[in-house]
Design a protein around this motif. Structure first.
Motif, PDB file in Angstrom:
ATOM      1  N   GLY A 165       0.793  -1.056   0.022  1.00  0.00           N
ATOM      2  CA  GLY A 165       0.111   0.058  -0.039  1.00  0.00           C
ATOM      3  C   GLY A 165       0.762   1.292  -0.017  1.00  0.00           C
ATOM      4  O   GLY A 165       1.851   1.273   0.698  1.00  0.00           O
ATOM      5  N   GLY A 166       0.392   2.207  -0.733  1.00  0.00           N
ATOM      6  CA  GLY A 166       1.232   3.368  -0.601  1.00  0.00           C
ATOM      7  C   GLY A 166       2.334   3.562  -1.481  1.00  0.00           C
ATOM      8  O   GLY A 166       3.226   4.406  -1.277  1.00  0.00           O
ATOM      9  N   VAL A 167       2.679   2.490  -2.176  1.00  0.00           N
ATOM     10  CA  VAL A 167       4.085   2.927  -2.745  1.00  0.00           C
ATOM     11  C   VAL A 167       4.175   3.544  -3.923  1.00  0.00           C
ATOM     12  O   VAL A 167       5.112   3.760  -4.826  1.00  0.00           O
ATOM     13  CB  VAL A 167       4.812   1.337  -3.247  1.00  0.00           C
ATOM     14  CG1 VAL A 167       5.365   0.609  -2.213  1.00  0.00           C
ATOM     15  CG2 VAL A 167       3.746   0.444  -4.223  1.00  0.00           C
ATOM     16  N   GLY A 168       3.107   4.209  -4.483  1.00  0.00           N
ATOM     17  CA  GLY A 168       2.969   5.007  -5.753  1.00  0.00           C
ATOM     18  C   GLY A 168       2.269   4.577  -6.761  1.00  0.00           C
ATOM     19  O   GLY A 168       2.815   5.143  -7.910  1.00  0.00           O
ATOM     20  N   ALA A 169       1.686   3.439  -6.805  1.00  0.00           N
ATOM     21  CA  ALA A 169       1.173   2.819  -8.123  1.00  0.00           C
ATOM     22  C   ALA A 169       0.305   3.598  -8.685  1.00  0.00           C
ATOM     23  O   ALA A 169       0.197   3.785 -10.035  1.00  0.00           O
ATOM     24  CB  ALA A 169       0.521   1.397  -7.726  1.00  0.00           C
ATOM     25  N   SER A 170      -0.494   4.334  -7.974  1.00  0.00           N
ATOM     26  CA  SER A 170      -1.648   5.163  -8.863  1.00  0.00           C
ATOM     27  C   SER A 170      -1.078   6.523  -9.234  1.00  0.00           C
ATOM     28  O   SER A 170      -1.392   6.699 -10.420  1.00  0.00           O
ATOM     29  CB  SER A 170      -2.749   5.449  -7.626  1.00  0.00           C
ATOM     30  OG  SER A 170      -3.401   4.241  -7.207  1.00  0.00           O
ATOM     31  N   THR A 171      -0.057   6.971  -8.599  1.00  0.00           N
ATOM     32  CA  THR A 171       0.676   8.002  -8.947  1.00  0.00           C
ATOM     33  C   THR A 171       1.216   7.967 -10.579  1.00  0.00           C
ATOM     34  O   THR A 171       1.220   8.629 -11.350  1.00  0.00           O
ATOM     35  CB  THR A 171       1.531   8.652  -7.949  1.00  0.00           C
ATOM     36  OG1 THR A 171       0.892   8.951  -6.824  1.00  0.00           O
ATOM     37  CG2 THR A 171       2.278   9.770  -8.509  1.00  0.00           C
ATOM     38  N   PHE A 206      -7.020  12.038  -8.405  1.00  0.00           N
ATOM     39  CA  PHE A 206      -5.965  12.317  -8.737  1.00  0.00           C
ATOM     40  C   PHE A 206      -5.947  13.202 -10.137  1.00  0.00           C
ATOM     41  O   PHE A 206      -5.310  13.949 -10.590  1.00  0.00           O
ATOM     42  CB  PHE A 206      -5.023  10.980  -8.996  1.00  0.00           C
ATOM     43  CG  PHE A 206      -4.422  10.523  -7.877  1.00  0.00           C
ATOM     44  CD1 PHE A 206      -4.706  11.195  -6.528  1.00  0.00           C
ATOM     45  CD2 PHE A 206      -3.275   9.643  -8.039  1.00  0.00           C
ATOM     46  CE1 PHE A 206      -3.955  10.475  -5.405  1.00  0.00           C
ATOM     47  CE2 PHE A 206      -2.739   9.068  -6.741  1.00  0.00           C
ATOM     48  CZ  PHE A 206      -3.150   9.571  -5.625  1.00  0.00           C
ATOM     49  N   ASN A 333      10.392   2.776  -6.703  1.00  0.00           N
ATOM     50  CA  ASN A 333       9.876   4.024  -6.541  1.00  0.00           C
ATOM     51  C   ASN A 333      10.514   4.719  -5.389  1.00  0.00           C
ATOM     52  O   ASN A 333      11.001   4.080  -4.319  1.00  0.00           O
ATOM     53  CB  ASN A 333       8.256   4.058  -6.314  1.00  0.00           C
ATOM     54  CG  ASN A 333       7.781   5.614  -6.332  1.00  0.00           C
ATOM     55  OD1 ASN A 333       8.495   6.753  -6.777  1.00  0.00           O
ATOM     56  ND2 ASN A 333       6.503   5.910  -5.926  1.00  0.00           N
ATOM     57  N   ARG A 334      10.652   5.904  -5.045  1.00  0.00           N
ATOM     58  CA  ARG A 334      11.478   6.703  -4.172  1.00  0.00           C
ATOM     59  C   ARG A 334      12.798   6.242  -4.117  1.00  0.00           C
ATOM     60  O   ARG A 334      13.307   5.885  -3.055  1.00  0.00           O
ATOM     61  CB  ARG A 334      10.774   6.598  -2.831  1.00  0.00           C
ATOM     62  CG  ARG A 334       9.353   7.328  -2.751  1.00  0.00           C
ATOM     63  CD  ARG A 334       8.861   7.537  -1.628  1.00  0.00           C
ATOM     64  NE  ARG A 334       7.539   8.423  -1.394  1.00  0.00           N
ATOM     65  CZ  ARG A 334       6.248   7.971  -1.396  1.00  0.00           C
ATOM     66  NH1 ARG A 334       6.105   6.984  -1.460  1.00  0.00           N
ATOM     67  NH2 ARG A 334       5.423   8.784  -1.180  1.00  0.00           N
ATOM     68  N   PRO A 363      12.737   8.578  -8.936  1.00  0.00           N
ATOM     69  CA  PRO A 363      13.180   9.362  -7.556  1.00  0.00           C
ATOM     70  C   PRO A 363      11.915   9.908  -6.987  1.00  0.00           C
ATOM     71  O   PRO A 363      10.929   9.801  -7.402  1.00  0.00           O
ATOM     72  CB  PRO A 363      13.835  10.501  -8.505  1.00  0.00           C
ATOM     73  CG  PRO A 363      12.883  10.586  -9.925  1.00  0.00           C
ATOM     74  CD  PRO A 363      12.673   9.439 -10.300  1.00  0.00           C
ATOM     75  N   ASP A 364      12.387  10.357  -5.799  1.00  0.00           N
ATOM     76  CA  ASP A 364      11.344  10.811  -4.857  1.00  0.00           C
ATOM     77  C   ASP A 364      11.006  12.179  -5.561  1.00  0.00           C
ATOM     78  O   ASP A 364      12.037  13.214  -5.743  1.00  0.00           O
ATOM     79  CB  ASP A 364      12.016  11.257  -3.589  1.00  0.00           C
ATOM     80  CG  ASP A 364      10.848  11.529  -2.506  1.00  0.00           C
ATOM     81  OD1 ASP A 364      10.045  12.528  -3.054  1.00  0.00           O
ATOM     82  OD2 ASP A 364      10.749  10.744  -1.570  1.00  0.00           O
ATOM     83  N   GLY A 365       9.763  12.759  -5.793  1.00  0.00           N
ATOM     84  CA  GLY A 365       9.529  13.937  -6.275  1.00  0.00           C
ATOM     85  C   GLY A 365       9.307  14.852  -5.491  1.00  0.00           C
ATOM     86  O   GLY A 365       8.897  16.151  -5.908  1.00  0.00           O
ATOM     87  N   CYS A 373      -1.557  15.534  -7.047  1.00  0.00           N
ATOM     88  CA  CYS A 373      -2.348  14.533  -6.632  1.00  0.00           C
ATOM     89  C   CYS A 373      -3.682  15.187  -6.011  1.00  0.00           C
ATOM     90  O   CYS A 373      -4.620  14.858  -6.502  1.00  0.00           O
ATOM     91  CB  CYS A 373      -1.807  13.540  -5.770  1.00  0.00           C
ATOM     92  SG  CYS A 373      -0.537  12.447  -6.453  1.00  0.00           S
TER      93      CYS A 373
HETATM   94  N1  LIG Z   1       8.252   9.319  -6.189  1.00  0.00           N
HETATM   95  C1  LIG Z   1       7.497   9.946  -5.175  1.00  0.00           C
HETATM   96  N2  LIG Z   1       7.783  11.020  -4.890  1.00  0.00           N
HETATM   97  C2  LIG Z   1       6.851  11.805  -3.967  1.00  0.00           C
HETATM   98  N3  LIG Z   1       5.748  11.415  -3.536  1.00  0.00           N
HETATM   99  C3  LIG Z   1       5.213  10.378  -4.271  1.00  0.00           C
HETATM  100  C4  LIG Z   1       6.173   9.509  -4.903  1.00  0.00           C
HETATM  101  N4  LIG Z   1       5.244   8.431  -5.297  1.00  0.00           N
HETATM  102  C5  LIG Z   1       4.203   8.585  -4.720  1.00  0.00           C
HETATM  103  N5  LIG Z   1       4.013   9.501  -3.842  1.00  0.00           N
HETATM  104  C6  LIG Z   1       2.907  10.052  -3.216  1.00  0.00           C
HETATM  105  O1  LIG Z   1       2.723   9.050  -2.073  1.00  0.00           O
HETATM  106  C7  LIG Z   1       1.372   8.966  -1.903  1.00  0.00           C
HETATM  107  C8  LIG Z   1       0.821   7.602  -2.181  1.00  0.00           C
HETATM  108  O2  LIG Z   1       0.814   7.188  -3.479  1.00  0.00           O
HETATM  109  P1  LIG Z   1      -0.269   6.568  -4.328  1.00  0.00           P
HETATM  110  O3  LIG Z   1      -1.692   6.763  -3.901  1.00  0.00           O
HETATM  111  O4  LIG Z   1       0.080   6.647  -5.841  1.00  0.00           O
HETATM  112  O5  LIG Z   1       0.137   5.102  -3.915  1.00  0.00           O
HETATM  113  P2  LIG Z   1      -0.400   3.691  -4.153  1.00  0.00           P
HETATM  114  O6  LIG Z   1       0.452   2.666  -4.409  1.00  0.00           O
HETATM  115  O7  LIG Z   1      -1.578   3.998  -5.419  1.00  0.00           O
HETATM  116  O8  LIG Z   1      -1.251   3.683  -2.773  1.00  0.00           O
HETATM  117  P3  LIG Z   1      -2.776   2.802  -2.327  1.00  0.00           P
HETATM  118  O9  LIG Z   1      -2.166   1.542  -1.775  1.00  0.00           O
HETATM  119  O10 LIG Z   1      -3.528   3.536  -1.614  1.00  0.00           O
HETATM  120  O11 LIG Z   1      -3.287   2.420  -3.734  1.00  0.00           O
HETATM  121  C9  LIG Z   1       0.525  10.183  -2.761  1.00  0.00           C
HETATM  122  O12 LIG Z   1       0.336  11.062  -1.690  1.00  0.00           O
HETATM  123  C10 LIG Z   1       1.688  10.391  -3.793  1.00  0.00           C
HETATM  124  O13 LIG Z   1       1.435  11.835  -4.153  1.00  0.00           O
END
Ligand SMILES: Nc1ncnc2c1ncn2[C@@H]1O[C@H](COP(=O)(O)OP(=O)(O)OP(=O)(O)O)[C@@H](O)[C@H]1O
Ligand SMILES: [Mg+2]
Length: 412
Positions: A165-171, A206, A333-334, A363-365, A373
């Motif tokens: 969860g939260g690794v940034g997949a949706s972003t 998003f 990611n990150r 990279p971490d953005g 988002c």
């Molecule tokens: N490389 C990055 N640098 C900075 N912020 C990031 C990066 N990738 C993701 N984020 C931030 O981290 C948070 C979680 O990202 P996101 O919702 O895309 O993750 P997810 O894997 O889809 O989570 P979920 O498990 O809830 O579906 C968001 O607020 C997003 O803006």
């Protein structure tokens, strides 16, 4: 009766024939068409002239613009009739629609799929739709095309999966889809982004697009879905990216079966050239259907132990099911920056312990990413130079090459 455009033919062939009966915003539309097409290059005609116009049009040079500005039954029927006639004549059609109800949209869509432009908002939608028609004309094809030609597209499926969860997949999915849409736009390609997290999908947030009522029907009746119902459930981001959001109310993830998902994907392949799918973290019975259909599948993780353990289990489950691993692209990611030496060692160790190679290090953005988002926009729109955006743009370019090379390799 000789039509006005026929008289002009010796001078210049019109690019568009515009049917404007009862369209209240015609004055504004006329001004926009003057700007976009040129005052001499479009001709206003009446519905009564339709048969004659459709017969005379040279479809390689001229397309048809229909307008619909109200829910009045007679007008909707007249418009649907024009769509059918134009489809029969195999003409390219752009339907400019004012403020009409979803029911009206449904009725005109049933008459045959055409290119749409909401009017007058959002700004630019008309211009982009005209450009797509121009591209389609040079390719000798339709956009969505009338029903009989709908299967001419054979879209590529691009899966995106975050192992934790939260690794940034949706972003990643949102920005990848937007970058792909921007790259292939000039070729008239269509790109869609599907949120398959029916429970808590965040793509609607998003991209700040509405969650359509029809999404619920789509997922609850996915087995008997047709293309009209699919297209009706889609929202559009800046008229360039077609988005299937999660439904308004959280639904159980097993609301769809593997064959439902196959049906959705088959329809999606027919209607789009690239379909990016944001997967839920939980592995469902239908996850395998997406994985099998995918041309490329991005698995995202971070360097922490939780991610590493989940990635290990994910790969092991693919192997246990004998699923091909070739389409899998590992994304970190990150990822630590160039100067973070201990971070780099950690990345190396993680890859080695999992027996994988990372295809991409994102990279971490920073805070800009969260703020994009929250604002509901892709990075390219509001933080173009953000390092994460630049890296995802590269991934998009690679993805396009990858899926198209795979297709060529398979065909030979
Ligand atoms: N490389 C990055 N640098 C900075 N912020 C990031 C990066 N990738 C993701 N984020 C931030 O981290 C948070 C979680 O990202 P996101 O919702 O895309 O993750 P997810 O894997 O889809 O989570 P979920 O498990 O809830 O579906 C968001 O607020 C997003 O803006
Ligand atoms: Mg997500």
């Amino acid at each position: 009766m000789a039509l006005s455009f026929m008289r002009k033919e010796s001078e210049m062939t019109p690019e568009a024939m515009v049917f404007s009966d009862n369209f209240a915003a015609m004055d504004a539309l006329a001004e926009d068409l003057d700007g976009e097409i040129g005052a001499e290059r479009w001709v206003e005609v009446t519905n009564a002239e339709a048969d004659e116009v459709f017969e005379e049009i040279k479809k390689e040079q001229t397309f048809v613009i229909l307008t619909l500005g109200s829910d009045e039954t007679t007008e909707v029927e007249a418009c649907a009739e024009l769509i059918r006639k134009a489809n029969n004549a195999e003409l390219l059609v752009l339907l400019v629609i004012g403020d009409v109800s979803p029911r009206t949209m449904h009725n005109v869509m049933r008459a045959g799929a055409v290119e749409f432009a909401p009017y007058p908002d959002p700004p630019g939608a008309l211009q982009e739709a005209i450009n797509r028609l121009r591209v389609a004309r040079t390719q000798g094809g339709g956009i969505l095309g009338p029903a009989k030609t709908k299967s001419h597209r054979s879209g590529k499926i691009i899966g995106v999966y975050g192992v934790a969860g939260g690794v940034g997949a949706s972003t990643f999915a949102v920005n990848l889809a937007w970058e792909i849409a921007s790259i292939v736009r000039s070729e008239g390609r269509r790109v869609a982004l599907f949120d398959f997290n029916f429970q808590y999908g965040s793509i609607a947030t998003f991209l700040d697009v509405p969650r359509r009522e029809a999404v619920y029907e789509l997922v609850s009746e996915a087995g008997s879905l047709d293309q009209t119902a699919l297209l009706q459930a889609l929202s559009s981001y800046r008229d360039r990216l077609h988005v299937l959001t999660a439904p308004r109310d959280a639904l159980p993830l097993d609301i769809v079966s593997p064959s439902d998902v196959q049906n959705i994907l088959t329809l999606a392949r027919d209607a789009f050239d690239y379909v990016v799918i944001d997967m839920p973290q939980a592995l469902m019975g239908w996850s395998e259907s997406v994985y099998t259909a995918a041309d490329v599948f991005y698995a995202l993780m971070e360097t922490d132990m939780r991610s590493a353990q989940n990635m290990f289990r994910f790969v092991r489950s693919l192997k246990a099911e004998d699923l091909p691993l070739g389409k899998l692209q590992f994304v970190l990611n990150r990822a630590p920056g160039l100067t973070d030496l201990s971070g780099k060692t950690r990345v190396k160790r993680v890859a080695e312990s999992l027996g994988i190679e990372f295809a991409h290090l994102l990279p971490d953005g920073g805070k800009q990413v969260v703020s994009c988002c929250d604002q509901g926009a892709p990075l390219a729109e509001v933080a173009r130079n953000n390092p994460l955006r630049r890296e995802i743009a590269k991934v998009a370019q690679r993805a396009i090459t990858l899926v198209n090379t795979e297709a060529t390799a398979e065909a030979t």
